[in-house]
Design an enzyme around this catalytic site. Structure first.
Site, short mmCIF file in Angstrom:
data_model
loop_
_atom_site.label_atom_id
_atom_site.label_comp_id
_atom_site.label_asym_id
_atom_site.label_seq_id
_atom_site.Cartn_x
_atom_site.Cartn_y
_atom_site.Cartn_z
N ASN A 36 14.05 -32.15 -1.03
CA ASN A 36 12.90 -31.29 -0.71
C ASN A 36 11.81 -31.44 -1.77
O ASN A 36 11.08 -30.51 -2.08
CB ASN A 36 13.37 -29.83 -0.61
CG ASN A 36 12.33 -28.94 0.05
OD1 ASN A 36 11.43 -29.42 0.74
ND2 ASN A 36 12.42 -27.65 -0.19
N PHE A 81 19.16 -24.31 -9.77
CA PHE A 81 18.17 -24.02 -8.72
C PHE A 81 18.54 -24.68 -7.39
O PHE A 81 18.13 -24.20 -6.34
CB PHE A 81 16.79 -24.57 -9.11
CG PHE A 81 16.15 -23.89 -10.28
CD1 PHE A 81 15.57 -22.64 -10.15
CD2 PHE A 81 16.14 -24.49 -11.53
CE1 PHE A 81 14.98 -22.01 -11.23
CE2 PHE A 81 15.54 -23.87 -12.61
CZ PHE A 81 14.97 -22.63 -12.47
N SER A 125 17.96 -13.66 -5.60
CA SER A 125 16.78 -13.27 -4.83
C SER A 125 16.75 -11.77 -4.60
O SER A 125 17.80 -11.12 -4.47
CB SER A 125 16.85 -13.98 -3.47
OG SER A 125 15.90 -13.43 -2.59
N TYR A 150 20.95 -17.46 4.59
CA TYR A 150 20.36 -17.77 3.28
C TYR A 150 20.59 -16.61 2.31
O TYR A 150 21.09 -16.80 1.20
CB TYR A 150 18.85 -18.05 3.42
CG TYR A 150 18.15 -17.96 2.09
CD1 TYR A 150 18.24 -19.01 1.18
CD2 TYR A 150 17.46 -16.81 1.70
CE1 TYR A 150 17.66 -18.91 -0.06
CE2 TYR A 150 16.88 -16.71 0.46
CZ TYR A 150 16.97 -17.77 -0.41
OH TYR A 150 16.40 -17.67 -1.66
N LYS A 154 23.07 -16.03 -1.38
CA LYS A 154 22.71 -15.49 -2.70
C LYS A 154 23.68 -14.37 -3.09
O LYS A 154 24.10 -14.28 -4.25
CB LYS A 154 21.26 -14.99 -2.69
CG LYS A 154 20.23 -16.09 -2.52
CD LYS A 154 20.32 -17.14 -3.62
CE LYS A 154 19.41 -18.34 -3.39
NZ LYS A 154 19.67 -19.44 -4.34
N PHE A 178 11.46 -12.07 -7.07
CA PHE A 178 10.64 -11.51 -6.00
C PHE A 178 9.85 -12.68 -5.39
O PHE A 178 10.47 -13.70 -5.10
CB PHE A 178 9.87 -10.29 -6.53
CG PHE A 178 10.80 -9.09 -6.62
CD1 PHE A 178 11.85 -9.07 -7.55
CD2 PHE A 178 10.73 -8.06 -5.71
CE1 PHE A 178 12.78 -8.02 -7.57
CE2 PHE A 178 11.66 -7.00 -5.73
CZ PHE A 178 12.67 -6.99 -6.66
N LEU A 200 3.64 -16.95 2.73
CA LEU A 200 2.25 -16.50 2.87
C LEU A 200 1.25 -17.36 2.08
O LEU A 200 0.24 -17.79 2.65
CB LEU A 200 2.14 -15.03 2.41
CG LEU A 200 0.76 -14.42 2.48
CD1 LEU A 200 0.25 -14.38 3.92
CD2 LEU A 200 0.77 -13.01 1.88
N VAL A 217 -1.38 -12.59 10.40
CA VAL A 217 -0.84 -11.53 9.54
C VAL A 217 0.23 -10.82 10.35
O VAL A 217 -0.05 -10.22 11.39
CB VAL A 217 -1.94 -10.55 9.09
CG1 VAL A 217 -1.34 -9.39 8.31
CG2 VAL A 217 -3.00 -11.28 8.28
C1 WQD Z 1 5.24 -12.47 2.44
C2 WQD Z 1 4.52 -11.49 3.35
C3 WQD Z 1 5.09 -11.72 5.67
C4 WQD Z 1 3.45 -15.67 6.30
C5 WQD Z 1 10.43 -14.22 0.29
C6 WQD Z 1 10.86 -15.67 0.24
C7 WQD Z 1 12.17 -15.85 0.92
C8 WQD Z 1 13.17 -14.94 0.27
C9 WQD Z 1 12.69 -13.54 0.29
C10 WQD Z 1 13.80 -16.02 -1.80
C11 WQD Z 1 5.42 -10.89 4.42
C12 WQD Z 1 3.65 -12.04 5.44
C13 WQD Z 1 3.84 -14.47 5.73
C14 WQD Z 1 2.41 -15.66 7.29
C15 WQD Z 1 2.21 -13.28 7.00
N1 WQD Z 1 13.28 -15.25 -1.09
N2 WQD Z 1 3.22 -13.30 6.07
N3 WQD Z 1 1.82 -14.45 7.57
O1 WQD Z 1 9.15 -12.80 3.53
O2 WQD Z 1 8.79 -11.78 1.25
O3 WQD Z 1 10.26 -13.84 1.63
O4 WQD Z 1 11.41 -13.44 -0.30
O5 WQD Z 1 14.88 -16.00 -2.21
O6 WQD Z 1 12.58 -17.16 0.83
O7 WQD Z 1 9.93 -16.47 0.84
O8 WQD Z 1 7.81 -14.01 1.71
O9 WQD Z 1 5.80 -15.42 1.73
O10 WQD Z 1 7.30 -15.41 3.76
O11 WQD Z 1 5.94 -13.40 3.25
O12 WQD Z 1 1.64 -12.22 7.31
O13 WQD Z 1 2.05 -16.67 7.85
O14 WQD Z 1 3.50 -12.21 4.06
O15 WQD Z 1 5.27 -11.01 6.86
O16 WQD Z 1 5.02 -9.57 4.61
P1 WQD Z 1 8.99 -13.00 2.10
P2 WQD Z 1 6.71 -14.66 2.62
#
Ligand code: WQD
Length: 335
Positions: A36, A81, A125, A150, A154, A178, A200, A217
């Site tokens: 990756n 990692f 996580s 996933y 963890k 986070f 995001l 969103v």
């Molecule tokens: C953030 C916010 C979405 C994409 C993360 C890691 C995941 C796991 C848990 C690692 C959310 C919103 C997102 C988009 C949106 N961690 N969003 N439109 O879900 O908190 O997950 O923590 O161990 O692997 O990624 O992160 O970046 O996907 O989303 O509105 O196109 O953005 O709904 O509220 P998330 P994220």
């Protein structure tokens, strides 16, 4: 000079951690299977620090290769990692996730035990907390049933490490991340999402760059100040530095328990709309976005209580959301 193995050291968080380890005076050996990431990341690390880390292309599922590595390389600690990390994909391919994330972890710990090695740092996580009942989330919050294979890897991973520490007199720290974002200030390393980004920030930067038409969103009816979901976005360099702090705690024998776990976030919650506004401010671009329904499996809000991590690891975040988003944008422009 202490020598540290970093598995997945050419990935997003791994590469930033390698740079910080080198800055802190550690010798680094990287294992990565390049599944990756790309080998260019190795050169980019070298061009930031001036130090070429030792590199082995090894798939940690191949036990004989891992054995051979430890038979010929002595290390003072391991930061692990290497893992699959796509939540949605894990629902479709759970066995791949268990085989890779759990199988590799077990192999690694077996070899550490066989070679009488100690000091293990694990990428965990905040997903282990699910939707916590209280915010901010402390380390004492209960572990909720995992929402995805996933997330389960963890939780199981932490349990395996804890039991191994008890059985084999090893010491380990799990860091519960986070939401890591941003890129190194040199803009030589950053996040390389494959295909359509699920997270995001890469989706925002790709939309601003014209690669994606519009950001969706996910949900505007959450019980938050503006209706969008709240997360704790941490600059990847701050996150990388938490690994050095955790490692030093183990190497200096300052840990109070043989297995410890810490929240690694900023302590500040930010909504999706606030992220968009901040991104628009730092990039000077106006972002195309629309409100759509909630994404399955998403929680309303998660942000860390970092009091314990700040105190025990002598670590705190230094970078702002603005800096992280500006770096993510510069990184995008470079691609
Ligand atoms: C953030 C916010 C979405 C994409 C993360 C890691 C995941 C796991 C848990 C690692 C959310 C919103 C997102 C988009 C949106 N961690 N969003 N439109 O879900 O908190 O997950 O923590 O161990 O692997 O990624 O992160 O970046 O996907 O989303 O509105 O196109 O953005 O709904 O509220 P998330 P994220």
């Amino acid at each position: 000079m202490k020598k540290i193995l970093v598995t997945g050291g050419l990935g997003f968080i791994g590469s930033h951690t390698v740079v910080e380890l080198q800055h802190a005076g550690f010798e680094v050996v990287i294992i990565d299977d390049l599944s990756n990431t790309t080998i260019e990341v190795l050169e980019n690390i070298t061009s930031i620090t001036g130090i070429n880390p030792e590199f082995h292309q090894i798939d940690l599922r191949v036990k004989t290769a891992v054995q051979q590595f430890f038979d010929t390389t002595a290390v003072d600690g391991v930061i692990h990692f290497a893992a699959f990390k796509a939540v949605g994909e894990s629902v479709e391919k759970p066995l791949d996730y268990y085989e890779n994330n759990i199988g590799s972890l077990v192999t690694l710990l077996q070899e550490m035990k066989n070679h009488k090695l100690d000091h293990f740092i694990f990428s965990s996580s905040c997903t282990v907390y699910g939707q916590a009942d209280e915010l901010p989330i402390t380390e004492n919050a209960p572990i909720k049933a995992a929402e995805s294979p996933y997330g389960n890897t963890k939780q199981i991973g932490e349990a395996i490490i804890k039991e191994s520490c008890n059985a084999y007199a090893m010491n380990a720290i799990a860091l519960r991340y986070f939401n890591p974002i941003g890129a190194h200030e040199s803009i030589k390393i950053g996040e390389l999402p494959l295909g359509v980004p699920q997270n995001l920030i890469p989706f925002i930067t790709q939309t601003a760059a014209g690669i994606r038409e519009e950001l969706s969103v996910f949900g505007d009816d959450y019980p938050t100040s503006d209706g969008t979901a709240v997360r704790d976005y941490i600059h990847v360099v701050d996150l990388a530095k938490a690994h050095i702090a955790a490692l030093q705690r183990l190497l200096n024998k300052q840990n109070e328990n043989n297995f410890e776990y810490y929240n690694v976030g900023t302590g500040k919650g930010t909504s999706v709309l606030e992220v968009i506004k901040t991104f628009e401010k730092v990039s000077g671009k106006s972002l195309h976005y629309k409100m759509v329904g909630r994404r399955e499996g998403d929680i309303t809000a998660a942000y860390a209580d970092t009091t314990i991590a700040n105190k025990k690891l002598h670590w705190k975040t230094e970078k702002s959301l603005e800096e992280a988003l500006a770096a993510a944008w510069k990184w995008q422009l470079k691609q």
